[in-house]
Design a protein around this motif. Structure first.
Motif, mmCIF file in Angstrom:
data_model
loop_
_atom_site.group_PDB
_atom_site.id
_atom_site.type_symbol
_atom_site.label_atom_id
_atom_site.label_comp_id
_atom_site.label_asym_id
_atom_site.label_seq_id
_atom_site.Cartn_x
_atom_site.Cartn_y
_atom_site.Cartn_z
ATOM 1 N N LEU A 13 -11.017 1.533 5.889
ATOM 2 C CA LEU A 13 -10.892 0.105 5.160
ATOM 3 C C LEU A 13 -9.632 -0.474 5.403
ATOM 4 O O LEU A 13 -9.499 -1.858 5.458
ATOM 5 C CB LEU A 13 -10.855 0.591 3.591
ATOM 6 C CG LEU A 13 -12.133 1.155 3.156
ATOM 7 C CD1 LEU A 13 -11.976 1.841 1.686
ATOM 8 C CD2 LEU A 13 -13.168 0.000 3.185
ATOM 9 N N SER A 14 -8.559 0.059 5.821
ATOM 10 C CA SER A 14 -7.235 -0.662 6.047
ATOM 11 C C SER A 14 -7.524 -1.366 7.523
ATOM 12 O O SER A 14 -7.234 -2.457 7.470
ATOM 13 C CB SER A 14 -6.016 0.394 6.403
ATOM 14 O OG SER A 14 -5.891 1.165 5.282
ATOM 15 N N PHE A 15 -8.230 -1.047 8.447
ATOM 16 C CA PHE A 15 -8.427 -1.306 9.747
ATOM 17 C C PHE A 15 -9.225 -2.633 9.278
ATOM 18 O O PHE A 15 -9.235 -3.906 9.930
ATOM 19 C CB PHE A 15 -9.137 -0.438 10.582
ATOM 20 C CG PHE A 15 -9.706 -1.285 11.987
ATOM 21 C CD1 PHE A 15 -8.813 -1.570 12.753
ATOM 22 C CD2 PHE A 15 -11.230 -1.590 12.080
ATOM 23 C CE1 PHE A 15 -9.125 -2.139 13.820
ATOM 24 C CE2 PHE A 15 -11.437 -2.319 13.471
ATOM 25 C CZ PHE A 15 -10.556 -2.411 14.132
ATOM 26 N N GLY A 127 -19.601 -5.198 0.942
ATOM 27 C CA GLY A 127 -18.806 -5.743 -0.245
ATOM 28 C C GLY A 127 -19.365 -6.666 -1.081
ATOM 29 O O GLY A 127 -18.963 -6.842 -2.231
ATOM 30 N N ASP A 128 -20.010 -7.606 -0.512
ATOM 31 C CA ASP A 128 -20.668 -8.648 -1.154
ATOM 32 C C ASP A 128 -21.812 -8.421 -1.668
ATOM 33 O O ASP A 128 -22.656 -9.330 -2.487
ATOM 34 C CB ASP A 128 -20.749 -9.840 -0.494
ATOM 35 C CG ASP A 128 -21.705 -9.716 0.883
ATOM 36 O OD1 ASP A 128 -22.082 -8.308 1.144
ATOM 37 O OD2 ASP A 128 -22.364 -10.624 1.522
ATOM 38 N N GLU A 138 -16.212 -10.366 -2.228
ATOM 39 C CA GLU A 138 -16.197 -9.224 -1.346
ATOM 40 C C GLU A 138 -14.979 -8.698 -1.182
ATOM 41 O O GLU A 138 -14.711 -7.658 -0.966
ATOM 42 C CB GLU A 138 -16.679 -9.873 0.035
ATOM 43 C CG GLU A 138 -16.613 -9.020 1.126
ATOM 44 C CD GLU A 138 -17.402 -9.608 2.461
ATOM 45 O OE1 GLU A 138 -17.640 -8.721 3.454
ATOM 46 O OE2 GLU A 138 -17.442 -10.804 2.632
ATOM 47 N N SER A 139 -13.752 -9.707 -1.060
ATOM 48 C CA SER A 139 -12.601 -9.137 -0.680
ATOM 49 C C SER A 139 -11.943 -8.386 -1.913
ATOM 50 O O SER A 139 -11.056 -7.079 -1.542
ATOM 51 C CB SER A 139 -11.412 -10.425 -0.472
ATOM 52 O OG SER A 139 -11.303 -11.226 -1.370
ATOM 53 N N THR A 140 -12.173 -8.787 -3.029
ATOM 54 C CA THR A 140 -12.075 -7.813 -4.210
ATOM 55 C C THR A 140 -12.904 -6.554 -4.143
ATOM 56 O O THR A 140 -12.122 -5.519 -4.799
ATOM 57 C CB THR A 140 -12.021 -8.586 -5.566
ATOM 58 O OG1 THR A 140 -11.516 -9.951 -5.242
ATOM 59 C CG2 THR A 140 -11.491 -8.021 -6.636
ATOM 60 N N ALA A 141 -13.920 -6.556 -3.962
ATOM 61 C CA ALA A 141 -14.766 -5.463 -3.892
ATOM 62 C C ALA A 141 -14.026 -4.543 -3.063
ATOM 63 O O ALA A 141 -14.072 -3.230 -3.093
ATOM 64 C CB ALA A 141 -16.213 -5.725 -3.441
ATOM 65 N N LEU A 145 -12.523 -0.641 -3.798
ATOM 66 C CA LEU A 145 -13.160 0.580 -2.978
ATOM 67 C C LEU A 145 -11.808 1.308 -2.653
ATOM 68 O O LEU A 145 -11.821 2.568 -2.779
ATOM 69 C CB LEU A 145 -13.970 0.139 -1.990
ATOM 70 C CG LEU A 145 -14.641 1.496 -1.253
ATOM 71 C CD1 LEU A 145 -15.145 2.614 -1.857
ATOM 72 C CD2 LEU A 145 -15.519 1.109 -0.120
ATOM 73 N N LYS A 146 -10.669 0.602 -1.882
ATOM 74 C CA LYS A 146 -9.846 1.144 -1.185
ATOM 75 C C LYS A 146 -8.900 1.812 -2.405
ATOM 76 O O LYS A 146 -8.480 3.060 -2.273
ATOM 77 C CB LYS A 146 -9.027 0.029 -0.432
ATOM 78 C CG LYS A 146 -7.687 0.641 0.309
ATOM 79 C CD LYS A 146 -6.993 -0.356 1.092
ATOM 80 C CE LYS A 146 -5.956 0.029 1.933
ATOM 81 N NZ LYS A 146 -5.429 -0.915 2.676
ATOM 82 N N LYS A 147 -8.616 0.951 -3.411
ATOM 83 C CA LYS A 147 -7.693 1.581 -4.527
ATOM 84 C C LYS A 147 -8.519 2.632 -5.137
ATOM 85 O O LYS A 147 -7.810 3.685 -5.566
ATOM 86 C CB LYS A 147 -7.609 0.600 -5.467
ATOM 87 C CG LYS A 147 -6.487 -0.691 -4.884
ATOM 88 C CD LYS A 147 -5.013 -0.411 -5.117
ATOM 89 C CE LYS A 147 -4.141 -1.529 -5.001
ATOM 90 N NZ LYS A 147 -2.874 -1.338 -4.664
#
Length: 201
Positions: A13-15, A127-128, A138-141, A145-147
């Motif tokens: 996810l970081s990548f 994500g979307d 999508e970016s918030t999703a 997920l990461k958090k």
């Protein structure tokens, strides 16, 4: 084993978090050069409150639209377990607490962020995918997920995310044998995998 899976997921996810860069070939009459510009994202007013109310009405109301057996099928857990994890995550990580923005509007609820993270993990969707239902970009999703994954590892790793001992391995192999999968230690969800070489490979 599970801890390693979550660490790999977080690294992936970081990548993937990097924003796409667009190369534009611009000519100004003297020379030709490549410049990097970020794509502008269009702001969409999603009505987060409507998404939260829909979730409450469908699954968490006194008389929900979808009964508990459908909740278990769609979330891969009971409603009580979902709410327990939600409370633990919300009390541990401030990201999951619903806040107001600078204009005073309510943001996404912890239930929306957790639902998106769990659906992405359970179904392997993008994500979307949940945007129309949960009302989340999508970016918030992806951030949720990461958090969520980081928080779950922090809260539950000592109790649940451990390597199996000899007794666990024997028990899991016996369960697999009973279900017709000899020598299979475990599987998260067989829907996503093709066992084309099993048991020969």
């Amino acid at each position: 084993m599970a801890c390693t899976f979550f660490r790999k997921l977080l690294a992936y996810l970081s990548f993937e978090d990097e924003l796409d860069v667009v190369l534009n070939d611009e000519s100004d009459g003297q020379s030709s050069s490549h410049r990097t510009n970020r794509q502008r994202r269009k702001f969409i007013r999603r009505n987060h409150i409507q998404g939260h109310e829909r979730l409450l009405r469908d699954y968490f109301a006194e008389n929900p639209v979808y009964p508990s057996n459908l909740f278990r099928m769609r979330f891969r857990m009971s409603r009580l377990l979902f709410l327990r994890i939600l409370n633990e995550v919300e009390s541990y990580e401030p990201y999951f607490v619903q806040r107001r923005d600078s204009a005073g509007r309510l943001g996404l609820s912890s239930m929306q962020k957790k639902t998106v993270a769990l659906r992405m993990l359970a179904y392997g969707v993008t994500g979307d995918f949940m945007d129309e239902y949960v009302r989340i970009g999508e970016s918030t999703a992806m951030e949720s997920l990461k958090k969520f994954s980081e928080t779950i590892v922090s809260i539950f790793s000592d109790e649940y995310l451990q390597s199996p001992n000899a007794n666990d391995i024997a028990r899991l192999l016996a369960v697999g044998e009973q279900r017709g999968f000899s020598r299979m230690l475990g599987s998260i969800d067989c829907m996503h995998w093709k066992w084309k070489n099993y048991p020969a490979a």
